[in-house]
Design an enzyme around this catalytic site. Sequence first.
Site, PDB file in Angstrom:
ATOM      1  N   LYS A 220       0.801  -1.126  -0.189  1.00 51.77           N
ATOM      2  CA  LYS A 220      -0.069   0.065  -0.084  1.00 51.77           C
ATOM      3  C   LYS A 220       0.954   1.087  -0.158  1.00 51.77           C
ATOM      4  O   LYS A 220       1.642   1.291   0.973  1.00 51.77           O
ATOM      5  CB  LYS A 220      -0.650   0.167   1.276  1.00 51.77           C
ATOM      6  CG  LYS A 220      -1.728   1.268   1.237  1.00 51.77           C
ATOM      7  CD  LYS A 220      -2.828   1.336   2.209  1.00 51.77           C
ATOM      8  CE  LYS A 220      -3.704   2.409   2.485  1.00 51.77           C
ATOM      9  NZ  LYS A 220      -4.552   2.322   3.610  1.00 51.77           N
ATOM     10  N   LYS A 272      -2.306  -1.477  -3.686  1.00 54.11           N
ATOM     11  CA  LYS A 272      -3.351  -0.176  -3.678  1.00 54.11           C
ATOM     12  C   LYS A 272      -2.313   1.084  -3.625  1.00 54.11           C
ATOM     13  O   LYS A 272      -1.155   1.026  -2.908  1.00 54.11           O
ATOM     14  CB  LYS A 272      -3.972  -0.153  -2.543  1.00 54.11           C
ATOM     15  CG  LYS A 272      -4.701   0.855  -2.025  1.00 54.11           C
ATOM     16  CD  LYS A 272      -5.322   0.557  -0.861  1.00 54.11           C
ATOM     17  CE  LYS A 272      -6.290   1.785  -0.202  1.00 54.11           C
ATOM     18  NZ  LYS A 272      -6.662   1.698   0.815  1.00 54.11           N
TER      19      LYS A 272
HETATM   20  C1  PBG Z   1      -7.378   2.907   5.804  1.00 50.56           C
HETATM   21  C2  PBG Z   1      -7.893   2.979   4.504  1.00 50.56           C
HETATM   22  C3  PBG Z   1      -7.595   4.050   3.504  1.00 50.56           C
HETATM   23  C4  PBG Z   1      -8.151   3.668   2.382  1.00 50.56           C
HETATM   24  C5  PBG Z   1      -8.692   2.409   2.468  1.00 50.56           C
HETATM   25  N1  PBG Z   1      -8.253   1.939   3.798  1.00 50.56           N
HETATM   26  C6  PBG Z   1      -7.201   5.538   3.740  1.00 50.56           C
HETATM   27  C7  PBG Z   1      -5.649   5.760   3.750  1.00 50.56           C
HETATM   28  O1  PBG Z   1      -4.897   4.699   3.684  1.00 50.56           O
HETATM   29  O2  PBG Z   1      -5.689   7.039   3.933  1.00 50.56           O
HETATM   30  C8  PBG Z   1      -8.423   4.505   1.154  1.00 50.56           C
HETATM   31  C9  PBG Z   1      -9.474   4.301  -0.080  1.00 50.56           C
HETATM   32  C10 PBG Z   1      -9.524   5.161  -1.101  1.00 50.56           C
HETATM   33  O3  PBG Z   1      -8.881   6.220  -0.986  1.00 50.56           O
HETATM   34  O4  PBG Z   1     -10.645   5.013  -1.727  1.00 50.56           O
HETATM   35  N2  PBG Z   1      -8.265   2.988   6.619  1.00 50.56           N
END
Ligand code: PBG
Length: 346
Positions: A220, A272
């Site tokens: 991520k 991601k």
């Molecule tokens: C963490 C989480 C996030 C997203 C999914 N899980 C936020 C982040 O990492 O800031 C982002 C999903 C998106 O932007 O559509 N709870």
Amino acid sequence: RCVAPVSAAVSRVAGPVPEDPAIVSFPVHRPRRLRRSPAVRRLVAQTRLHPADLVLPVFVREGIAEPVPISSMPGVVQHTLDSLVAEAERAVAAGLGGLMVFGVPEAKDGRGSGADDPGGILNVALTRLAEAVGDRIVVMADLCLDEFTDHGHCGVLDHSGAVDNDATLERYAAMALAQAAAGAEVLGLSGMMDGQVGHVRAALDAAGFTDTLILAYAAKYTSGLYGPFREAVQSSLVGDRATYQQDPTNATEAIREIELDVAEGADIIMVKPGQPHLDIIAAAAEISPVPVAAYQISGEYSQIVAAADNGWIDRERVATESLIHLRRAGAQIILSYFALELAERW
Ligand code: PBG
């Protein structure tokens, strides 16, 4: 993945070169024949999208009587518990594979107490969904503290204000037990703490939740494209998540993260954001012994929607293309805010 390396493909098609000059003045090989009609193109398509591979992310907000639109994500709303269940029924009817549920609590605090409170909005929503649709679609829970903390970070902070990895693992374990008890079938560990998969797996197993799956957000990356999501969950984050989410300059580190998560017991791994990291998705598909997912995040969605709303691009066409790209790179499962609208048209 079904795509052979280009070099192998080239060596297969290179046949004898005709010597008659009358013949060589025209192409011998005509790849365009395979594009000549919609029916032929459909027959030879190497990549297909199917509703069962798609997961719809959904938001549920505490204390609202009507769904609230998210202005930076036109078409996406914060649901009430009732409208969430209605949306889930639509997702089932469209044949979607899963729902990824995010909670937006009314009150936040330093340790994210609402996250593991059985009466917290996310856990209540998971129970409602598990009862209503849990036998027909996979109900997944976001397992992270950022929606529940008043500082907006994905973990708890130490006295210096830094995110405390190991103290956060304890909070994740408590959250995992609450989500599993509420009825979530898959827990989406999205916080990027070291050791989170192993720690949560051990906690689940010790409590008897040996059948609860872990979807690990293994690779991520930190990104400005999370912006619209922060509005969606009313995040109070100041600054960024660069001390725990990966730096976009790095690729090798993603392999390390994936290998660690698999070794710690991840059932599914995820990359991601999606489209900016097609190289990482391809690498993950190459090495991962477990299914690979990709998350087309909020900013990826909103860019397409904004251009389409201006009349600059075609919404359905570009949305479909964007998912094809993720699939072709090697993502077996795709999380996308377009999932339901596209599946309803196929
Ligand atoms: C963490 C989480 C996030 C997203 C999914 N899980 C936020 C982040 O990492 O800031 C982002 C999903 C998106 O932007 O559509 N709870």
